[in-house]
Motif scaffolding. Structure first.
Motif, PDB file in Angstrom:
ATOM      1  N   PHE A  60       0.830  -1.201   0.000  1.00 36.61           N
ATOM      2  CA  PHE A  60       0.000   0.000   0.000  1.00 36.61           C
ATOM      3  C   PHE A  60       0.865   1.251   0.000  1.00 36.61           C
ATOM      4  O   PHE A  60       0.559   2.239  -0.677  1.00 36.61           O
ATOM      5  CB  PHE A  60      -0.931   0.008   1.214  1.00 36.61           C
ATOM      6  CG  PHE A  60      -2.257  -0.620   0.924  1.00 36.61           C
ATOM      7  CD1 PHE A  60      -3.118  -0.030   0.016  1.00 36.61           C
ATOM      8  CD2 PHE A  60      -2.645  -1.785   1.545  1.00 36.61           C
ATOM      9  CE1 PHE A  60      -4.347  -0.606  -0.254  1.00 36.61           C
ATOM     10  CE2 PHE A  60      -3.861  -2.360   1.267  1.00 36.61           C
ATOM     11  CZ  PHE A  60      -4.714  -1.770   0.367  1.00 36.61           C
ATOM     12  N   MET A  61       1.965   1.199   0.753  1.00 35.47           N
ATOM     13  CA  MET A  61       2.893   2.330   0.731  1.00 35.47           C
ATOM     14  C   MET A  61       3.367   2.578  -0.691  1.00 35.47           C
ATOM     15  O   MET A  61       3.462   3.719  -1.148  1.00 35.47           O
ATOM     16  CB  MET A  61       4.111   2.041   1.618  1.00 35.47           C
ATOM     17  CG  MET A  61       3.845   2.030   3.104  1.00 35.47           C
ATOM     18  SD  MET A  61       3.332   3.619   3.727  1.00 35.47           S
ATOM     19  CE  MET A  61       4.889   4.493   3.688  1.00 35.47           C
ATOM     20  N   ILE A  76       1.891   1.862  -3.455  1.00 36.53           N
ATOM     21  CA  ILE A  76       0.847   2.428  -4.302  1.00 36.53           C
ATOM     22  C   ILE A  76       0.648   3.908  -3.968  1.00 36.53           C
ATOM     23  O   ILE A  76       0.436   4.738  -4.833  1.00 36.53           O
ATOM     24  CB  ILE A  76      -0.472   1.646  -4.109  1.00 36.53           C
ATOM     25  CG1 ILE A  76      -0.308   0.236  -4.639  1.00 36.53           C
ATOM     26  CG2 ILE A  76      -1.622   2.340  -4.801  1.00 36.53           C
ATOM     27  CD1 ILE A  76      -1.450  -0.678  -4.307  1.00 36.53           C
ATOM     28  N   GLY A  77       0.760   4.231  -2.648  1.00 41.90           N
ATOM     29  CA  GLY A  77       0.455   5.581  -2.228  1.00 41.90           C
ATOM     30  C   GLY A  77       1.571   6.580  -2.479  1.00 41.90           C
ATOM     31  O   GLY A  77       1.330   7.776  -2.534  1.00 41.90           O
ATOM     32  N   THR A  78       2.797   6.096  -2.602  1.00 41.24           N
ATOM     33  CA  THR A  78       3.910   7.020  -2.769  1.00 41.24           C
ATOM     34  C   THR A  78       4.273   7.124  -4.237  1.00 41.24           C
ATOM     35  O   THR A  78       4.734   6.164  -4.816  1.00 41.24           O
ATOM     36  CB  THR A  78       5.138   6.518  -1.992  1.00 41.24           C
ATOM     37  OG1 THR A  78       4.706   6.022  -0.750  1.00 41.24           O
ATOM     38  CG2 THR A  78       6.135   7.618  -1.786  1.00 41.24           C
ATOM     39  N   PRO A  79       4.051   8.267  -4.851  1.00 42.73           N
ATOM     40  CA  PRO A  79       4.396   8.380  -6.263  1.00 42.73           C
ATOM     41  C   PRO A  79       5.908   8.342  -6.436  1.00 42.73           C
ATOM     42  O   PRO A  79       6.662   8.700  -5.530  1.00 42.73           O
ATOM     43  CB  PRO A  79       3.827   9.743  -6.651  1.00 42.73           C
ATOM     44  CG  PRO A  79       3.756  10.504  -5.381  1.00 42.73           C
ATOM     45  CD  PRO A  79       3.534   9.520  -4.305  1.00 42.73           C
ATOM     46  N   PHE A  82       7.988  10.138  -7.993  1.00 47.77           N
ATOM     47  CA  PHE A  82       8.824  11.332  -7.890  1.00 47.77           C
ATOM     48  C   PHE A  82       9.079  11.704  -6.434  1.00 47.77           C
ATOM     49  O   PHE A  82      10.153  12.181  -6.077  1.00 47.77           O
ATOM     50  CB  PHE A  82       8.207  12.505  -8.672  1.00 47.77           C
ATOM     51  CG  PHE A  82       7.048  13.177  -8.013  1.00 47.77           C
ATOM     52  CD1 PHE A  82       7.254  14.286  -7.213  1.00 47.77           C
ATOM     53  CD2 PHE A  82       5.760  12.707  -8.203  1.00 47.77           C
ATOM     54  CE1 PHE A  82       6.182  14.915  -6.612  1.00 47.77           C
ATOM     55  CE2 PHE A  82       4.692  13.333  -7.609  1.00 47.77           C
ATOM     56  CZ  PHE A  82       4.899  14.440  -6.798  1.00 47.77           C
ATOM     57  N   LEU A  83       8.092  11.412  -5.547  1.00 49.63           N
ATOM     58  CA  LEU A  83       8.315  11.684  -4.135  1.00 49.63           C
ATOM     59  C   LEU A  83       9.357  10.721  -3.572  1.00 49.63           C
ATOM     60  O   LEU A  83      10.234  11.100  -2.805  1.00 49.63           O
ATOM     61  CB  LEU A  83       7.007  11.536  -3.360  1.00 49.63           C
ATOM     62  CG  LEU A  83       6.135  12.775  -3.308  1.00 49.63           C
ATOM     63  CD1 LEU A  83       4.924  12.529  -2.431  1.00 49.63           C
ATOM     64  CD2 LEU A  83       6.925  13.953  -2.763  1.00 49.63           C
ATOM     65  N   LEU A 127      12.634  11.893  -4.439  1.00 52.81           N
ATOM     66  CA  LEU A 127      13.091  12.952  -3.529  1.00 52.81           C
ATOM     67  C   LEU A 127      13.632  12.354  -2.239  1.00 52.81           C
ATOM     68  O   LEU A 127      14.675  12.756  -1.732  1.00 52.81           O
ATOM     69  CB  LEU A 127      11.935  13.893  -3.196  1.00 52.81           C
ATOM     70  CG  LEU A 127      11.629  14.997  -4.191  1.00 52.81           C
ATOM     71  CD1 LEU A 127      10.481  15.836  -3.677  1.00 52.81           C
ATOM     72  CD2 LEU A 127      12.859  15.859  -4.397  1.00 52.81           C
ATOM     73  N   ASN A 168       1.888   3.041 -17.267  1.00 55.63           N
ATOM     74  CA  ASN A 168       2.056   3.611 -15.928  1.00 55.63           C
ATOM     75  C   ASN A 168       3.519   3.856 -15.624  1.00 55.63           C
ATOM     76  O   ASN A 168       3.899   4.886 -15.079  1.00 55.63           O
ATOM     77  CB  ASN A 168       1.509   2.642 -14.879  1.00 55.63           C
ATOM     78  CG  ASN A 168       0.041   2.850 -14.638  1.00 55.63           C
ATOM     79  OD1 ASN A 168      -0.508   3.845 -15.099  1.00 55.63           O
ATOM     80  ND2 ASN A 168      -0.583   1.923 -13.960  1.00 55.63           N
ATOM     81  N   SER A 218       4.798   6.809 -17.408  1.00 61.06           N
ATOM     82  CA  SER A 218       4.360   8.023 -16.721  1.00 61.06           C
ATOM     83  C   SER A 218       5.227   8.288 -15.507  1.00 61.06           C
ATOM     84  O   SER A 218       5.731   9.396 -15.303  1.00 61.06           O
ATOM     85  CB  SER A 218       2.904   7.873 -16.277  1.00 61.06           C
ATOM     86  OG  SER A 218       2.060   7.958 -17.382  1.00 61.06           O
ATOM     87  N   THR A 224       8.746   9.270 -16.438  1.00 68.20           N
ATOM     88  CA  THR A 224       8.850  10.639 -16.942  1.00 68.20           C
ATOM     89  C   THR A 224       9.047  11.617 -15.786  1.00 68.20           C
ATOM     90  O   THR A 224       9.952  12.451 -15.804  1.00 68.20           O
ATOM     91  CB  THR A 224       7.574  11.001 -17.723  1.00 68.20           C
ATOM     92  OG1 THR A 224       7.389  10.053 -18.759  1.00 68.20           O
ATOM     93  CG2 THR A 224       7.677  12.379 -18.313  1.00 68.20           C
ATOM     94  N   LEU A 225       8.190  11.465 -14.758  1.00 70.65           N
ATOM     95  CA  LEU A 225       8.306  12.357 -13.611  1.00 70.65           C
ATOM     96  C   LEU A 225       9.617  12.146 -12.871  1.00 70.65           C
ATOM     97  O   LEU A 225      10.324  13.090 -12.517  1.00 70.65           O
ATOM     98  CB  LEU A 225       7.144  12.104 -12.652  1.00 70.65           C
ATOM     99  CG  LEU A 225       5.810  12.650 -13.091  1.00 70.65           C
ATOM    100  CD1 LEU A 225       4.737  12.210 -12.124  1.00 70.65           C
ATOM    101  CD2 LEU A 225       5.875  14.164 -13.144  1.00 70.65           C
ATOM    102  N   ILE A 241       0.796  10.736 -17.800  1.00 72.40           N
ATOM    103  CA  ILE A 241       1.569  11.898 -17.340  1.00 72.40           C
ATOM    104  C   ILE A 241       2.046  12.734 -18.530  1.00 72.40           C
ATOM    105  O   ILE A 241       1.813  13.951 -18.555  1.00 72.40           O
ATOM    106  CB  ILE A 241       2.737  11.445 -16.443  1.00 72.40           C
ATOM    107  CG1 ILE A 241       2.193  10.850 -15.147  1.00 72.40           C
ATOM    108  CG2 ILE A 241       3.686  12.589 -16.167  1.00 72.40           C
ATOM    109  CD1 ILE A 241       1.672  11.853 -14.161  1.00 72.40           C
ATOM    110  N   VAL A 277      -3.140   9.954   0.469  1.00 75.99           N
ATOM    111  CA  VAL A 277      -3.321   8.966  -0.593  1.00 75.99           C
ATOM    112  C   VAL A 277      -3.464   7.566  -0.001  1.00 75.99           C
ATOM    113  O   VAL A 277      -4.329   6.782  -0.399  1.00 75.99           O
ATOM    114  CB  VAL A 277      -2.127   9.042  -1.571  1.00 75.99           C
ATOM    115  CG1 VAL A 277      -2.121   7.863  -2.498  1.00 75.99           C
ATOM    116  CG2 VAL A 277      -2.200  10.329  -2.360  1.00 75.99           C
ATOM    117  N   LEU A 278      -2.627   7.269   0.989  1.00 77.45           N
ATOM    118  CA  LEU A 278      -2.730   5.963   1.652  1.00 77.45           C
ATOM    119  C   LEU A 278      -4.099   5.788   2.282  1.00 77.45           C
ATOM    120  O   LEU A 278      -4.743   4.746   2.112  1.00 77.45           O
ATOM    121  CB  LEU A 278      -1.680   5.865   2.747  1.00 77.45           C
ATOM    122  CG  LEU A 278      -0.355   5.232   2.352  1.00 77.45           C
ATOM    123  CD1 LEU A 278       0.558   5.175   3.561  1.00 77.45           C
ATOM    124  CD2 LEU A 278      -0.580   3.837   1.794  1.00 77.45           C
TER     125      LEU A 278
END
Lengths: 328, 345, 392
Positions: free
Chosen positions: A144-145, A147-150, A152-153, A156, A263, A266, A269-270, C233, C373-374
């Motif tokens: 889940f983490m 999926i939730g963390t894009p 690009f983040l 970082l 996906n 995408s 790219t970021l 994107i 988001v989570l």
């Protein structure tokens, strides 16, 4: 089977034509053109611009022609000469700029996809066969983490950790001395040394999705009667699970290669913008902001082609692994 | 009873399912006997525990289920792996209930000594493997044959179950076959190692009537050829009459009556058996328009909350006062005829 | 035999039947909802997530009141200041109500980095429902009431007022907490708006596609395929690059949510179509048709309620995706731009190697994004499980 493949390819061609039209229209959407934004930026720097000169340039690039003429010229160039037009901001032919970056993008995406699967499948199988066990909860939470963390983040965060704790600057795909160097073995090794960071970031995202899919599908399949039949044969538990339900549960994997790839592209790219990789991302971003339409359009079109081809491959793969599809 | 022709004996078997919602006593003290080369029919409504009892023998009870008590003695005999014919010499008597359900011993029995045919031929075969692959797998696993020999063996078995064009069918996928063909393939797979016991769990329920008749005939014919026993599970009493030598009637995890097929149909003792037999539509009964088909009143109780005493008493037409207090013992009424009811104590 | 007497005969019992049917209907309508609630309640993470999300949305709705400052209030005293330490016990060991110490600013002689030390001489108590900068609450009335803050000192310019910075300050002394809370308003609402536009378009087109089938269905499916075969994107990047720079914030905001739903509706349409196709074969739809219900009635009364729960679950799973997308676009400078405040805009400003190393607290918006988001994902997961209360 061959007929099926040919039919699929036949369907693909009109798809590609429509997509090329759509991308060209999208690229033309911004008001003005490259030259007007170029002139604006020059003016902002205090330079004096000769309107006549702009007009001459506009004529040279064909920017004053109607959109369908421009489109026709562009497509004709691609099909007949492999000429993707001229990048106006970089003053070089697009075809000299895109291929290396597109190849690196593709390598990055495909490697990430494979690495992601390689981790997702065994973990997903474990998670499903040991449902509600502590490790299942941990794996589920991490997925889940993911999926939730894009990406690009995550990029970082990785930069933050590498910077603060290891004193590394993790940006880029090559060390400085290799960026402009021609391809050599040493350059490939250098690439691999840098590639693992974006690959693990992208694969983390891909793994998370793949894991959820594997787990959910396998949980469904494990209750099917044919699994009981396999147990009744006297096979070992491992053999039963891997030969039967896992095999069936993996079919959706093949059917989703296409959009999984989309996906990943995408995400890549970021991520490549954040990590400043020498892939399509940063250049696409610059081309879009500078309204460098042939460069941006070519990237957009090629990225779509990658997805369409990926979907085609996934359909063929699915027909190959699932006899029920082949019939229809 | 002569011990020498005994094949399998189940004593006081209890298989419980421990679920979040509570404990389901799917099999709650069942006793069964299967003799060599004979057919035991097991009848009962859905949820009476007949399928779980069969799966307990194979030790493939679904997740959450466990054998908590009882034994399943399996009398293993020496046999010729080629023809499958058995001598009467006992090799070993094994308690299947005591084996590790994932262990090597039970796996060497599953598919080889005891095999099983399931209800849904549609879903009981893997959709993504060919028939030949699925049959050959059993053969090569238990008889240590290479893939070519296993394939020949599979073709031979398909031929024996009356599959048309076995050389071609072997490379087919289940979805390319009809229901009857699939069930033939299932049977070929189950019999490919010449088991001494075939458990058939409602093998014809999902088939249409003509196909059902073909499959039943085939099973009887193969039983004679191969000399095996069959445990035939069904809720269809007509099929029982046709197939079984002996019949066990199950209700809520217990065997309430155990008799030869003749005794059961002509001299049913347990009120439940009697009610079951009365609920079969009879030819000619339609003439009398006022007579309604008898049905058993009420329905099977909540599995989490079984009645005290005789489990059948809430629905029983001949209930006595003690029925809700005391659990009736298994009473031997006649040679080979036992019933679990206080009426015969 | 005529129809007349029969109709008269059956008239009486029909009323009774209707009565029965109404009672039955009530049970049928109430029971699945109750069942769903029971099932949802079992998913602990989903319940926790929904509470968290309600909290976040409350923050977003009342952001002017909740935050002690205005998002563009800079401060000369607190440039790149770390989060304030809120204390209850002072230097002499006395217990008192929450307070912060004043700060002394000095510079590292070598790196010239700002160093903040607590000045234990000065104590600024934290007050609740206190006065702060004036704002217009929801554009309705002016007030200067804030949930918490330190007292405003008289005769000192705003730039040099003492402050409480729960999450620290950025390089020009703006309060990270305030900016994050203000960012929540845009980031959280853009997801909802995008999803509702997607839903509207998706239900209409997916419904047409699934209900009529045939050529229309084929055509719509092709269009969806075209849209989906362009990676999202890059597509969004191209579309938002087309937005004129001089547009006002509000217009950009709606344009971005439109762009996001341009792809989003295809997902909704797929879900709706899939449900329609599956349901067209169901017996209850057939029996409704046989009893002479109109198409519209069949769709609205029979089909929609039976897949509404699935739609809600898919919606919940689509929101975080929208939030992430807005954040991504703004982050690379193609979405919203300052002076608009969204989590993506804040991250874009934070993004440089220096701030990663020196002022990591400016990445709090990232924490907000990830946890939101989570939470949406967990909530959606729980809803999806609950959507089919009869499945085991």
């Amino acid at each position: 089977m061959l007929g099926y493949v040919l039919r699929r390819i036949a369907i693909m061609i009109p798809t590609l034509i429509v997509i090329s039209i759509i991308t060209f229209i999208i690229i033309q959407l911004p008001p003005g053109d490259f030259l007007s934004s170029y002139a604006a930026s020059l003016r902002a720097q205090g330079e004096v611009i000769d309107e006549a000169e702009i007009r001459v340039m506009r004529e040279r690039y064909g920017l004053n022609q109607p959109i369908y003429v421009q489109y026709g010229k562009w497509i004709k160039g691609i099909v007949t000469r492999g000429d993707w037009g001229q990048s106006m901001s970089l003053q070089r032919p697009v075809k000299d700029l895109i291929w290396q970056r597109m190849t690196l993008s593709m390598v990055l995406s495909v490697v990430s996809l494979l690495v992601g699967w390689f981790i997702a499948i065994p973990l997903g199988v474990y998670s499903a066969t040991h449902q509600y066990s502590p490790l299942d909860y941990i794996v589920t939470f991490i997925s889940f983490m993911g999926i939730g963390t894009p990406s690009f983040l995550l990029g970082l965060v990785v930069m933050f950790v590498a910077m603060n704790y290891m004193g590394l600057n993790v940006g880029g795909l090559f060390s400085d001395q290799f960026i402009l160097a021609p391809w050599s073995w040493a350059k490939v090794v250098d690439l691999l040394k840098h590639l693992w960071i974006p690959v693990s970031i992208l694969a983390f995202n891909g793994t998370a999705g793949g894991l959820r899919t594997t787990r959910a599908n396998l949980l469904d399949e494990l209750n099917k009667p044919y699994v009981e039949t396999a147990y009744a044969k006297g096979l070992t538990e491992r053999r039963v699970i891997w030969k039967y339900p896992v095999r069936v549960a993996l079919n959706p994997f093949f059917s989703t290669v296409g959009w999984e790839l989309a996906n990943l592209i995408s995400g890549a790219t970021l991520l490549s913008i954040v990590l400043n990789l020498q892939t399509e991302g940063p250049m696409l971003l610059n081309a879009l902001t500078a309204q460098d339409m042939y460069l941006a359009g070519s990237f957009l079109f090629l990225l779509s082609v990658m997805t369409v081809v990926g979907t085609l491959l996934s359909d063929i793969l699915l027909a190959w692994v699932d006899p029920r599809i082949r019939m229809t | 009873m002569n011990n020498s022709d005994l094949l399998l004996q189940m004593k006081d078997l209890k298989t419980y399912f421990f679920l979040d919602e509570g404990t389901v006593k799917a099999v709650d003290g069942a006793d069964l006997e299967i003799k060599a080369c004979s057919t035991l029919g097991v009848v009962g409504e859905s949820g009476c525990g007949k399928s779980v009892a069969a799966r307990s023998i194979m030790r493939i009870v679904a997740k959450g289920g466990r054998i908590v008590n009882g034994e399943i003695m399996f009398h293993q005999r020496l046999r010729d792996p080629e023809t499958g014919s058995r001598s009467s010499n006992l090799v070993d008597v094994l308690d299947l209930a005591a084996l590790n359900p994932h262990g090597e011993k039970i796996r060497s029995i599953r598919g080889a000594e005891i095999s099983m045919v399931f209800q849904e031929p549609m879903t009981s075969l893997s959709p993504v493997h060919t028939i030949g692959n699925q049959i050959g797998e059993v053969v090569s696993l238990h008889q240590k044959l290479d893939s070519k020999q296993a394939r020949e063996k599979a073709i031979d078995m398909l031929d024996r179950v009356g599959m048309p064009l076995p050389q071609r069918t072997i490379d087919r996928y289940p979805h390319e076959l009809s229901g009857g063909m699939r069930q033939r393939a299932m049977i070929a797979m189950a019999l490919s190692c010449h088991p001494s016991l075939l458990i058939a769990d409602e093998p014809t329920t999902a088939l249409d009537v003509t196909t059902e008749a073909q499959i039943l005939t085939l099973m009887r014919q193969l039983q004679e050829e191969l000399g095996m026993s069959i445990m035939f599970i069904t809720h269809n009493l007509g099929v029982i009459a046709q197939m079984a030598d002996r019949v066990a009637v199950m209700y809520l995890g217990k065997v309430v009556e155990d008799a030869s097929v003749e005794d059961l149909f002509y001299k049913p003792l347990h009120p439940y058996t009697q009610a079951l037999l009365q609920s079969i539509p009879r030819l000619g009964a339609k003439k009398d328009r006022n007579q309604r088909l008898a049905s058993i009143r009420g329905s099977v109780p909540d599995p989490y909350n079984l009645p005290r005493g005789c489990p059948f008493h809430p629905r029983c037409a001949r209930r006595l006062d003690i029925c809700d207090k005391e659990e009736p013992p298994l009473v031997k009424v006649d040679t080979g005829h036992q019933v679990r009811c206080v009426l015969y104590k | 035999m005529t129809n007349q007497p029969q109709a008269a005969q059956t008239n009486q019992p029909r009323i009774a039947l209707d009565e029965e049917a109404r009672v039955g209907e009530r049970i049928a309508v109430a029971t699945p909802a109750t069942l769903m609630w029971w099932k949802f309640r079992k998913h602990k993470l989903a319940v926790i997530s929904s509470i968290f999300l309600i909290f976040m949305y409350l923050l977003a709705i009342f952001c002017e009141f909740v935050s002690p400052y205005l998002p563009d209030d800079t401060s000369a005293l607190y440039k790149s200041a770390p989060p304030s330490k809120i204390r209850m016990i002072d230097a002499d060991g006395n217990f008192r109500r929450p307070f912060v110490y004043g700060t002394d600013l000095s510079r590292d002689p070598e790196t010239l980095r700002a160093i903040y030390t607590e000045n234990q001489e000065v104590i600024y108590p934290i007050k609740f429902f206190t006065q702060g900068p004036t704002y217009e609450f929801w554009g309705l009335w002016e007030t200067d009431m804030h949930l918490f803050g330190v007292a405003v000192l008289p005769d000192i310019p705003q730039e040099e007022q003492p402050r409480v910075m729960v999450l620290g300050a950025d390089r020009i002394g703006r309060d990270v907490f305030t900016m994050t809370v203000y960012g929540a308003r845009i980031s959280l609402s853009i997801g909802l708006i995008g999803v509702f536009i997607s839903l509207g378009v998706g239900i209409i087109i997916g419904g047409i596609s699934g209900f009529y089938g045939g050529i229309i269905d084929n055509l719509i499916q092709r269009i969806i395929e075209f849209i989906r075969s362009i990676p999202q994107i890059p597509l969004w990047m191209a579309l938002s690059a087309a937005l004129p720079l001089e547009w006002p914030v509000l217009r950009v905001y709606f344009a971005i949510s439109l762009i996001l739903s341009l792809v989003g509706w295809t997902n909704m349409a797929r879900v709706v179509r899939g449900r329609f196709l599956a349901m067209r074969e169901e017996d209850f739809v057939l029996s409704a048709r046989l009893t002479g219900s109109s198409e519209g009635r069949i769709i609205l009364v029979h089909m929609v309620p039976s897949f509404l729960s699935h739609i809600i679950a898919s919606l919940t799973l689509a929101v975080p995706y929208m939030i992430l997308s807005e954040t991504s676009l703004s982050f690379i400078g193609l979405g919203l731009r300052a002076p608009a405040i969204s989590w993506g805009v804040l991250l874009a400003e934070a993004q440089n190697v220096r701030s990663i190393a020196l002022t990591p607290w400016v990445f709090w918006p990232a924490v907000a994004v990830i946890s939101t988001v989570l939470a949406f994902n967990f909530l959606g997961d729980g809803m999806r499980d609950a959507a089919d209360p009869y499945a085991r």
